[in-house]
Write an enzyme that holds these catalytic residues in place. Structure first.
Site, PDB file in Angstrom:
ATOM      1  N   PHE A  39      15.279  58.922 -17.563  1.00 44.59           N
ATOM      2  CA  PHE A  39      15.400  57.548 -18.077  1.00 44.59           C
ATOM      3  C   PHE A  39      15.564  56.620 -16.889  1.00 44.59           C
ATOM      4  CE2 PHE A  39      17.154  53.642 -19.563  1.00 44.59           C
ATOM      5  CZ  PHE A  39      16.402  53.391 -20.688  1.00 44.59           C
ATOM      6  N   ASP A  42      17.748  57.475  -8.219  1.00 48.14           N
ATOM      7  CA  ASP A  42      18.158  56.459  -9.186  1.00 48.14           C
ATOM      8  C   ASP A  42      19.633  56.681  -9.514  1.00 48.14           C
ATOM      9  OD1 ASP A  42      18.765  54.896 -11.347  1.00 48.14           O
ATOM     10  OD2 ASP A  42      16.898  55.273 -12.424  1.00 48.14           O
ATOM     11  N   LYS A  54      23.758  48.337 -12.823  1.00 46.99           N
ATOM     12  CA  LYS A  54      24.910  48.430 -13.720  1.00 46.99           C
ATOM     13  C   LYS A  54      26.223  47.961 -13.084  1.00 46.99           C
ATOM     14  CE  LYS A  54      22.941  51.993 -16.717  1.00 46.99           C
ATOM     15  NZ  LYS A  54      22.647  51.302 -17.945  1.00 46.99           N
TER      16      LYS A  54
HETATM   17  C1  LIG Z   1      19.373  56.006 -14.539  1.00 43.61           C
HETATM   18  C2  LIG Z   1      18.979  54.667 -15.079  1.00 43.61           C
HETATM   19  N1  LIG Z   1      17.975  53.990 -14.483  1.00 43.61           N
HETATM   20  C3  LIG Z   1      17.590  52.784 -14.925  1.00 43.61           C
HETATM   21  C4  LIG Z   1      18.180  52.193 -16.009  1.00 43.61           C
HETATM   22  C5  LIG Z   1      17.702  50.845 -16.480  1.00 43.61           C
HETATM   23  O1  LIG Z   1      18.649  49.869 -16.231  1.00 43.61           O
HETATM   24  P1  LIG Z   1      18.552  48.443 -16.988  1.00 43.61           P
HETATM   25  O2  LIG Z   1      18.891  48.713 -18.433  1.00 43.61           O
HETATM   26  O3  LIG Z   1      19.588  47.593 -16.306  1.00 43.61           O
HETATM   27  O4  LIG Z   1      17.168  47.950 -16.801  1.00 43.61           O
HETATM   28  C6  LIG Z   1      19.227  52.860 -16.660  1.00 43.61           C
HETATM   29  C7  LIG Z   1      19.874  52.264 -17.853  1.00 43.61           C
HETATM   30  O5  LIG Z   1      20.490  52.920 -18.651  1.00 43.61           O
HETATM   31  C8  LIG Z   1      19.627  54.130 -16.184  1.00 43.61           C
HETATM   32  O6  LIG Z   1      20.609  54.811 -16.776  1.00 43.61           O
END
Ligand SMILES: Cc1ncc(COP(=O)(O)O)c(C=O)c1O
Length: 406
Positions: free
Chosen positions: A146, A231, A260
């Site tokens: 994700f 990530d 976040k």
């Molecule tokens: C590992 C990871 N990458 C990217 C994202 C995307 O972040 P955003 O919702 O701020 O676009 C999330 C969101 O849950 C995430 O958990």
């Protein structure tokens, strides 16, 4: 507290449903205030927050240092755009570069934007530095990933809900099983510019890869001249007991992708950090964002990095996480079939014969604890890192009683 009869919640839930797209299935609670680990709904009921805005609230709701920084900045300067430089920008980028051990930082807003930034930079690095033929760059990703919701990012999702009916899809990605180093090694070819991974897969249910996987990915990427893009949007910034989840294997990725909690639960702040060789490929006009790196975001971000520099939150997550996991493991075989995670972050699989994750979340809510299910049977636990021992024990007791293990 109001009785159920004069509860304002049902009509507030109905109003919210009426005026919004149904792209979420929230628990029927309408929150009005929060402080630390606790939130209060419009009927005055209090709940212990065990989701922390999917780890955007690692420092708790309205941490005094973060709120003070935001207030002070609101009274001075909020936005310039990157057409001009403002007085909070350099310090934020420098502190974040030092925290990650990287040379350069590029601030954006949401997590998905930071991932998009990473993809663009990796491709450009591939063409300009590695020498991949134009238009041939390949990025390897993991199944069950994700990384966000943009059309490019969902192009390499294996979750049908996230992907179906949003094509045509962006090419240039290959998906391999998560945690399988051999499969990854086989997928790498001369056109591979990057491997993009979550060091712990959050949305998939807090999946921790086998020991040695992250260091193996690091070694493979170095051998094959491929960038390791980590990530850390959900796993980073003290959530797992270290500043970054890759730190558990002493791995330094070629790019840290953050979001976040970087915004302290106040403003959306994301960023990528990398070496000069990698992030230096970008020239004026090739990437950007109106709000990325704005003064308010940087002022809050500076305080976030300062909090992380103390090491206090990493230690709390490690120590209290050990307690959380020990108590959760005691529920194994008594309505719980698996417990995964690191630090104050756990994926708990509920025995489907007992109830669904959604049912467990609803029953926990009725007892004053907010957690969220994922993929049917799993609930994710990720309290703010300011939580106390007795609050953890109370929360696990609620879970035990809900699933009939008490
Ligand atoms: C590992 C990871 N990458 C990217 C994202 C995307 O972040 P955003 O919702 O701020 O676009 C999330 C969101 O849950 C995430 O958990």
């Amino acid at each position: 507290m109001n009785s159920i009869v004069d509860s304002r919640t049902p009509s507030a839930v109905a109003e919210a449903e009426r005026y919004t797209a149904h792209n979420y299935h929230p628990l029927p609670v309408v929150i009005a205030e929060a402080d630390g680990c606790w939130v209060t709904d419009i009927d005055g009921r209090r709940y212990l927050d065990f989701l922390s805005g999917y780890s955007a609230l690692n420092f708790g709701h309205r941490h005094p240092a973060l709120i003070a920084a935001a207030h002070a900045q609101l009274d001075k300067l909020t936005l310039t755009s990157r057409a001009f430089i403002h007085d909070q920008f350099a310090e934020f980028c420098q502190r974040l570069a030092e925290l990650t051990g990287q040379d350069l930082v590029l601030p954006m807003n949401t997590g998905a934007e930071a991932v998009e930034t990473a993809i663009k930079v990796a491709r450009k690095w591939g063409y300009q530095v590695k020498g991949v033929p134009d238009g041939q760059a390949k990025i390897i990703v993991a199944a069950d990933n994700f990384h966000g919701r943009t059309t490019t990012i969902i192009s390499f999702s294996t979750d049908e809900d996230a992907r179906a009916d949003f094509g045509p899809y962006t090419p240039g990605f290959e998906i391999v099983p998560y945690g399988d180093l051999e499969a990854l090694a086989e997928a790498v070819d001369d056109y591979t510019v990057a491997v993009l991974l979550e060091p712990i897969q959050g949305e998939a249910g807090v999946l921790v890869p086998p020991d040695g996987y992250l260091s193996g990915v690091r070694a493979l990427c170095s051998q094959r001249n491929v960038l390791f893009l980590a990530d850390e949007i959900q796993s980073g910034l003290a959530r797992t007991g270290r500043t970054f989840a890759v730190d558990h294997e002493d791995v330094k990725p070629d790019m840290h992708i953050m979001g976040k909690a970087l915004g302290g639960g106040i403003v959306p702040v994301s960023a990528v950090a990398a070496s000069r060789e990698v992030l230096g490929v970008l020239q004026p006009g090739q990437h950007g964002s109106t709000f990325g790196g704005n003064p308010l975001a940087c002022a809050v971000g500076i305080e976030v990095v300062k909090l992380l520099e103390t090491g206090e939150f990493q230690k709390r997550s490690a120590d209290l996480g050990a307690l959380l996991h020990e108590q959760l493991r005691a529920l194994m075989g008594r309505g719980v079939t698996a417990v995964r995670g690191r630090g104050l972050w756990a994926g708990v699989d509920i025995d489907p014969a007992v109830m669904t994750g959604r049912q467990a979340s609803e029953k926990l809510m009725a007892r004053g604890m907010l957690a969220k299910d994922t993929h049917g049977t799993t609930i994710r636990l990720a309290p703010p890192l300011v939580i106390e021992e007795d609050e953890i024990s109370w929360a696990v007791r609620q879970l035990a009683e809900v699933i009939g293990a008490a």
